[in-house]
Motif scaffolding. Sequence first.
Motif, PDB file in Angstrom:
ATOM      1  N   CYS A  12      66.332  42.608  61.604  1.00  0.00           N
ATOM      2  CA  CYS A  12      67.094  41.825  60.633  1.00  0.00           C
ATOM      3  C   CYS A  12      68.517  41.691  61.186  1.00  0.00           C
ATOM      4  CB  CYS A  12      67.124  42.551  59.295  1.00  0.00           C
ATOM      5  SG  CYS A  12      67.930  44.149  59.407  1.00  0.00           S
ATOM      6  N   CYS A  96      75.981  47.222  57.334  1.00  0.00           N
ATOM      7  CA  CYS A  96      75.556  45.832  57.121  1.00  0.00           C
ATOM      8  C   CYS A  96      76.378  45.221  55.979  1.00  0.00           C
ATOM      9  CB  CYS A  96      74.075  45.816  56.770  1.00  0.00           C
ATOM     10  SG  CYS A  96      73.494  44.196  56.277  1.00  0.00           S
ATOM     11  N   CYS A 202      67.107  42.950  49.772  1.00  0.00           N
ATOM     12  CA  CYS A 202      67.653  42.055  50.799  1.00  0.00           C
ATOM     13  C   CYS A 202      66.693  40.895  51.059  1.00  0.00           C
ATOM     14  CB  CYS A 202      67.869  42.861  52.075  1.00  0.00           C
ATOM     15  SG  CYS A 202      68.352  41.839  53.454  1.00  0.00           S
TER      16      CYS A 202
HETATM   17  S1  SF4 Z   1      70.515  44.878  54.031  1.00  0.00           S
HETATM   18 FE1  SF4 Z   1      69.020  43.495  54.942  1.00  0.00          FE
HETATM   19  S2  SF4 Z   1      70.047  42.659  56.740  1.00  0.00           S
HETATM   20 FE2  SF4 Z   1      71.200  44.467  56.102  1.00  0.00          FE
HETATM   21  S3  SF4 Z   1      70.350  46.159  57.307  1.00  0.00           S
HETATM   22 FE3  SF4 Z   1      69.252  46.140  55.353  1.00  0.00          FE
HETATM   23  S4  SF4 Z   1      67.442  44.866  55.757  1.00  0.00           S
HETATM   24 FE4  SF4 Z   1      68.887  44.471  57.392  1.00  0.00          FE
END
Ligand code: SF4
Length: 297
Positions: A12, A96, A202
């Motif tokens: 991701c 993130c 997410c």
């Molecule tokens: S929030 Fe989504 S994009 Fe961010 S690390 Fe987790 S899975 Fe990956």
Amino acid sequence: MKIEIDEKSGFCFGVVRAIDMAERELSKRGQLLCLGDIVHNGEEVMRLERRGLQTIQYPELDSHAGRTVLLRAHGEPPSTYEQAQRLGMSVVDATCPVVLALQRKVKERGAALRAEGGAIIIFGKNGHAEVLGLLGQTECDRYVVMTIADLESIAFNRPIDCFSQTTMSPTQYLSIVSAVRERMQRAFGREEVPLQVHATTCAQVSNRKQEIGMFAAAHDAVLFVSGVKSSNGRMLYQECLGVNPRTFFLSSPDEMRIEWLQGVERLGVCGATSTPRWLMEAVARRAAELAEGSYER
Ligand code: SF4
């Protein structure tokens, strides 16, 4: 046998970003500490460790004063930043942006709920790094639940906010939320209750569930590649298995068994949001060797 790798499987954007940050730092100084596994994939961790990344666990932090540490995409509670600062460490913060926004919301709502005598319910895995990072944002009364049975110890006659760990199943989150609503309605004795539900799974993960199901359905058998520690991996594997009973879980090409490939004409290779593309390619190559097939890149 024809082998196809799922175009949409793999890291991701949060994980890509964290690994890019680590690699940039490693190119500059040749060494970097990482607090916990940078990604829940042992093969990728080993690749980065060969470049100079050193994975350390929380109790070891104190013995690395003055060094540079990367905080991974899952995020950390404020206490980790405070500890790093006390130790004179430089922090490469790879949290993130999606997790960061969630942490801020938990902090903001936690302050409001604390003043009102309310509580926060987090649907997630107790002890998971992201969940620990969320719990650390607030001193408000808070609970981590995985199943409806976990709701038993909670008092529902007060304002409640629900959040989900980003990688959890949106469908299961909805069933937890409706169980919370029911209990609150019973406790308040009315339909309207002070419940706020935050849509915090997410999109990179929730969209993956449907897409990977379609991929699994389109193949005779599926090799699902993931680290065993990845909760996203377990969730997506279950999705594939539900659609295609000939779905097999493996973490490296060496784990492949020839009987998995028997009678298969179309083989699919896919993985979690923590599975590197190069590993899925290695699995596809191994399957091709075993079955004398070919795979589409
Ligand atoms: S929030 Fe989504 S994009 Fe961010 S690390 Fe987790 S899975 Fe990956």
